[in-house]
Design a protein around this motif. Structure first.
Motif, PDB file in Angstrom:
ATOM      1  N   ARG A  77       0.887  -1.028   0.104  1.00 18.19           N
ATOM      2  CA  ARG A  77       0.078   0.079  -0.007  1.00 18.19           C
ATOM      3  C   ARG A  77       0.746   1.312  -0.045  1.00 18.19           C
ATOM      4  O   ARG A  77       1.922   1.361   0.732  1.00 18.19           O
ATOM      5  N   LYS A  78       0.330   2.164  -0.445  1.00 19.35           N
ATOM      6  CA  LYS A  78       1.151   3.568  -0.617  1.00 19.35           C
ATOM      7  C   LYS A  78       1.220   4.420   0.569  1.00 19.35           C
ATOM      8  O   LYS A  78       0.114   4.338   1.311  1.00 19.35           O
ATOM      9  N   TYR A 129       5.825   2.785  -0.873  1.00 20.12           N
ATOM     10  CA  TYR A 129       5.088   1.769  -0.803  1.00 20.12           C
ATOM     11  C   TYR A 129       5.617   0.719   0.587  1.00 20.12           C
ATOM     12  O   TYR A 129       6.766   0.469   0.906  1.00 20.12           O
ATOM     13  N   VAL A 177       1.698  -4.988   2.619  1.00 19.12           N
ATOM     14  CA  VAL A 177       0.490  -5.468   3.855  1.00 19.12           C
ATOM     15  C   VAL A 177       0.122  -6.980   3.878  1.00 19.12           C
ATOM     16  O   VAL A 177      -0.930  -7.431   4.179  1.00 19.12           O
TER      17      VAL A 177
END
Length: 444
Positions: A293-294, A388, A391
């Protein structure tokens, strides 16, 4: 390529190369692939024409800047702490025999509107223009406490348990003022924000000791070292190391599609119709975009100059840290400069970087406090990139993904991620008690 490996590493960025090297030395059968035809991924090193093509879309740079091949511009420039974990990791793998290091000239901090040398010993504190006469004495006492502190010897603890006392409480005991706290926390202990003030002081004290030990090690004017020809040498050195241990490197492999079984566990990687089987994958975020995820963006400026950064005592290589509070920002700003003395530019040329965690969409305006410190520039490029973090759950899918490089201009956060990944992959801690004299080329 249709073979079975224990681990396939995707991407030849610094983190991936270090892990590939560590695993190879452990006797793990590693295949290392990259979709690019060059080493380094996001942390690659570019010559002048490559730099021009990336940022200006033109094939050739202007001739007045000198020969393209004399430039080695690191896209993720970071200095190494002379006694730090990265240097220990490099020595542990013996990759140091392929590299030559040179000490970095200066370590500076921007406080009270001025660039000032970071004092790190009681002696330097007394000479520093960062503090008034009484503050110097207080800081000197604090530095002496830190220097003599030994975790195993309660006599040096001054009656405090630093695993409980917060940094704020420890500093209050010495009565240090806000600017002193700022430079100690950000430019000596290298914290990236002010959260450390409310956390146990032990971490900050150990970081300060590392800075002082690194400084003493090269009897230099900074605690940092940097490879000659820049960081681009590191991935190539690790590729050579890996080959010695029977690892396989393949560049220019398009697609690199990761394959999974019905349980979601990794089974291998397919490229150009061939599949290499494996038990585990190590990669940067770009190879498994649906498992990351960013978490933010980094704004950076890259400048080519014909002089050192002003007010840094003519340092040919230097780091300047601008603590967040000095600019009323949420995160620090970093200025990095290197030159022909580390063979990263032609004679008389300097390369400077300014970077920070982006808080706006306009890098030019946002980085101005840093670029203003550079003096006149021959050329400057502005750029932003996304960061990033993984996750996924590695214990379920056997995918070990690195976090994108941050804005810092030193290696402390990068190597923490590498060592954490190493432990996740192997289930053991890396032993970093090594003979530090093995990287003594830096003293030349």
């Amino acid at each position: 390529m249709d073979e079975e490996y224990e681990v396939i590493v995707l991407g030849t960025g610094l983190k991936e190369c270090i892990l590939s090297g560590l695993l190879s030395v452990d006797g793990v059968k590693v295949l290392h692939m990259d979709r690019n035809d060059y080493y380094g991924g996001e942390s690659t090193s570019l010559n002048l024409n490559q730099l021009w093509k990336k940022f200006r879309g033109e094939e050739k740079a202007p001739e007045h800047l000198g020969a393209s091949r004399d430039y080695n511009v690191d896209m993720m420039p970071k200095f190494m702490m002379g006694n730090g974990k990265l240097v220990r990791t490099l020595i542990h793998t013996d990759v140091t025999k392929y590299l030559s290091f040179k000490a970095v000239d200066g370590s500076y901090v921007f406080v009270k509107g001025k660039v000032q040398k970071v004092p790190a010993t009681p002696m330097e504190a007394l000479k520093s223009s960062l503090m008034g006469i009484f503050e110097k004495r207080r800081a000197g006492k604090f530095f002496s406490f830190v220097q003599e502190y030994d975790e195993k010897d309660p006599k040096t603890h001054d009656g405090m348990d630093l695993s409980r006392v917060t940094t704020k409480e420890l500093i209050a005991k010495y009565g240090l003022d806000g600017n002193t706290i700022d430079f100690i926390g950000h430019a000596v202990a290298l914290h990236t924000n002010d959260q450390h003030l409310d956390q146990p002081a032990l971490d900050t004290v150990l970081r300060m000791k590392l800075y002082a030990e690194s400084l003493a090690r090269f009897q230099g004017t900074s605690p940092y070292i940097y490879p000659l020809y820049g960081l681009g040498e590191l991935p190539q050195a690790f590729a050579r190391l890996s080959a010695v241990y029977g690892g396989t490197y393949m560049l220019n492999k398009p697609e690199c599609k990761v394959e999974f079984d019905e349980e979601g566990k990794v089974t291998g990687v397919t490229s150009e119709g061939e599949t290499a089987k494996c038990k585990k994958i190590v990669c940067d975020p770009s190879y498994l975009p649906n498992k990351v995820r960013k978490i933010g963006r980094v704004a950076r400026a890259i400048a080519i100059m014909s002089h050192p950064i002003p007010n840094t005592n003519d340092s040919h290589s230097v780091q300047v840290i601008i603590p967040q509070k000095q600019l009323a920002r949420k995160s620090d700003m970093y200025v990095f400069c290197c030159s022909y003395s580390h063979n990263v530019a032609p004679k008389g040329k300097f390369i400077a970087f300014v970077s920070t965690d982006a808080e706006t969409d306009n890098p030019q305006t946002e980085l101005k406090p840093g670029t203003d410190l550079l003096g006149p520039v021959d050329e400057i490029f502005f750029d932003m990139y996304d960061r990033y973090e993984p996750v996924n759950e590695p214990e379920l899918d056997n995918c070990f993904i690195s976090t994108s490089y941050d804005a810092t201009t030193h290696f402390e956060t990068t190597v923490a991620d590498v060592l954490n990944m190493y432990t996740l992959i192997t289930g053991k801690q890396l032993d970093l008690s090594v003979d530090l004299s093995a990287a003594s080329a830096a003293e030349e």
